[in-house]
Design an enzyme around this catalytic site. Structure first.
Site, short mmCIF file in Angstrom:
data_model
loop_
_atom_site.label_atom_id
_atom_site.label_comp_id
_atom_site.label_asym_id
_atom_site.label_seq_id
_atom_site.Cartn_x
_atom_site.Cartn_y
_atom_site.Cartn_z
N TYR A 156 -30.73 -43.95 -2.21
CA TYR A 156 -29.42 -44.36 -2.74
C TYR A 156 -28.31 -43.52 -2.12
O TYR A 156 -27.28 -44.04 -1.68
CB TYR A 156 -29.43 -44.23 -4.26
CG TYR A 156 -28.14 -44.63 -4.93
CD1 TYR A 156 -27.80 -45.97 -5.10
CD2 TYR A 156 -27.25 -43.67 -5.42
CE1 TYR A 156 -26.62 -46.34 -5.72
CE2 TYR A 156 -26.08 -44.03 -6.05
CZ TYR A 156 -25.77 -45.37 -6.20
OH TYR A 156 -24.59 -45.73 -6.82
N LYS A 160 -25.01 -44.62 0.22
CA LYS A 160 -23.62 -44.35 -0.16
C LYS A 160 -22.93 -43.41 0.84
O LYS A 160 -21.72 -43.54 1.08
CB LYS A 160 -23.56 -43.78 -1.58
CG LYS A 160 -23.98 -44.78 -2.65
CD LYS A 160 -23.12 -46.04 -2.64
CE LYS A 160 -23.44 -46.97 -3.79
NZ LYS A 160 -22.56 -48.16 -3.85
#
Length: 261
Positions: A156, A160
């Site tokens: 994740y 990002k």
């Protein structure tokens, strides 16, 4: 007195719930007409209905942002139904919580296809009508996980970090076009990521601690202000980006002081 986004059309991906819903409603309160895009059409239709009840125009569009043909159709439908595309908020995102040892190739691809590739595809399609009109605002939703590493979130965080780097690069490509490109970096918000049945509050709780107590403890420890942020807080920054002429290539945290860079 006219509202700051009167006459502007905004597209919000992942707009059927959570952060996207809060952002879409804030943009509509500022005068914008909204294309609410979501993978789940019924969620988009509900939010679009709420916005119409506020007196603004709104349409619901179904799209998978990891698919180029669907992204192109999303942009075309927005312009066809609402007349233009002035502001694009690329918010759609997914998460799973696993250590690197637990991660599979499919886990990695799922998160990065939506979070990183999806932002790329959306920006690629959205910039074209904005270039033609000589004005546009592209707002990507990254995360403080795009600036800090966290255990069990390596995939994740990678997605990002990619959004932040991509945002800054695209902003510099489009510097003389009238289009600004910025990123919102949300902090800790009580969505499924943190407060769901398999969320971080559950995974990171101490022995004997309830999920509710873990959620409160993490707010107390991680956020200097001591309380979680809201989707509406992210909407406030989206309105700021949408109305600011000379703010571009920025990734701004809305995190109660969690991070300082």
């Amino acid at each position: 007195m006219s509202l700051p986004l009167e006459g502007k059309v905004a597209l919000v991906t992942g707009g059927g719930q959570g952060l996207g819903q809060g952002i879409a409603k804030r943009l509509s309160e500022a005068g914008g007409d909204i294309a609410v895009v979501d993978l789940m059409l019924q969620n988009a239709e509900k939010v679009a209905g709420d916005i119409r009840a506020m007196g603004r125009r709104a349409v619901a569009i179904q799209a998978d942002v990891s698919k180029w043909d669907q992204v192109q159709r999303m942009v075309d439908q927005t312009i066809e139904k609402l007349g233009s595309l002035d502001i694009a908020v690329n918010n759609a995102g997914v998460i799973s919580i696993k250590s690197v040892a637990e991660l599979t190739e499919e886990d990695w691809d799922f998160v990065n296809d939506v979070n990183a590739k999806g932002v790329f595809l959306c920006c690629k399609a959205e910039q074209e009508p904005m270039k033609k009109q000589g004005w546009g605002r592209i707002i990507n939703v990254a995360s403080i996980a795009g600036k800090e590493g966290f255990p069990d979130l390596a995939h994740y965080c990678a997605s990002k970090f990619a959004v932040v780097g991509f945002t800054i690069s695209l902003a510099k490509e489009l510097k003389r076009t009238g289009i600004t490109v910025n990123a919102i970096c949300p902090g800790i918000i009580g969505t499924q990521m943190w407060y769901g049945p398999n969320g971080l509050a559950e995974k990171w709780k101490n022995p004997g601690e309830t999920m509710e107590a873990s959620w409160k403890r993490h707010q107390d420890i991680l956020i200097p202000q001591g309380e979680a942020q809201t989707p509406e807080d992210m909407g406030d920054l989206a309105v700021y980006f949408a109305t600011s002429k000379h703010v571009t290539a920025q990734a701004i945290n809305v995190d109660g002081g969690f991070t300082s860079h």
